[in-house]
Motif scaffolding. Structure first.
Motif, PDB file in Angstrom:
ATOM      1  N   GLU A   6       2.217  -3.746  24.553  1.00  0.00           N
ATOM      2  CA  GLU A   6       1.892  -4.431  25.801  1.00  0.00           C
ATOM      3  C   GLU A   6       0.810  -5.476  25.573  1.00  0.00           C
ATOM      4  N   CYS A  22       5.749  -6.696  27.440  1.00  0.00           N
ATOM      5  CA  CYS A  22       5.960  -5.556  26.549  1.00  0.00           C
ATOM      6  C   CYS A  22       7.047  -5.945  25.560  1.00  0.00           C
ATOM      7  N   TRP A  36       7.484   0.139  33.943  1.00  0.00           N
ATOM      8  CA  TRP A  36       6.033   0.035  33.848  1.00  0.00           C
ATOM      9  C   TRP A  36       5.443   1.178  34.667  1.00  0.00           C
ATOM     10  N   ARG A  38       1.440   3.082  35.504  1.00  0.00           N
ATOM     11  CA  ARG A  38       0.005   2.824  35.449  1.00  0.00           C
ATOM     12  C   ARG A  38      -0.758   4.114  35.721  1.00  0.00           C
ATOM     13  N   LEU A  81       6.032  -7.824  33.629  1.00  0.00           N
ATOM     14  CA  LEU A  81       5.641  -7.409  34.960  1.00  0.00           C
ATOM     15  C   LEU A  81       4.759  -8.513  35.537  1.00  0.00           C
ATOM     16  N   TYR A  94      -1.983  -0.046  32.266  1.00  0.00           N
ATOM     17  CA  TYR A  94      -0.553  -0.216  32.507  1.00  0.00           C
ATOM     18  C   TYR A  94       0.213   0.060  31.206  1.00  0.00           C
ATOM     19  N   CYS A  96       4.020   0.516  29.221  1.00  0.00           N
ATOM     20  CA  CYS A  96       5.437   0.199  29.125  1.00  0.00           C
ATOM     21  C   CYS A  96       6.182   1.446  28.650  1.00  0.00           C
TER      22      CYS A  96
END
Length: 116
Positions: A6, A22, A36, A38, A81, A94, A96
């Motif tokens: 990422e 990513c 994605w 988080r 994203l 975040y 991936c």
């Protein structure tokens, strides 16, 4: 081996935008649904967005729907994203994720901080 890397995180003011990338290697990218996730401070990991293998369908978490957009390019082994109208509560690491028929893989994460 499989790697998901990422990039694109950073510090942004409320209302700003960031685009996360990513890049996947070591797998047949088009065979994987990409997502994605988080994880904010003191919070559990949550799903942000998902895109199907060829990009025909997308799905978003309620808290980001209408502000974030997930996309992919199978020729580039990349999923993005786009995050707009960022809020302090979007602050998180975040991650991936590549989810395939037999395996699931995770990247190392990229920090996004939304603050004045």
């Amino acid at each position: 081996q499989v790697q998901l890397v990422e990039s694109g995180g950073g510090l942004v003011q409320p209302g700003g935008s960031l685009r996360l990338s990513c890049l996947a290697s070591g797998l047949t990218f088009r065979q994987y649904r990409m997502s994605w996730y988080r994880q904010g401070p003191g919070k559990e990991r949550e799903l942000v967005a998902t895109i199907t293998n060829f990009g025909g369908l997308t799905n978003y978490g309620d808290s980001v729907n209408g502000r974030f957009t997930i996309s992919r390019d199978n020729a580039k082994n990349t999923v993005w994203l786009q995050m707009n109208s960022l809020k302090p509560e979007d602050t998180a690491v975040y991650y991936c994720n590549a989810n395939g028929p037999l395996n699931s893989y995770w990247g190392q994460g990229t920090q996004v901080t939304v603050s004045k």
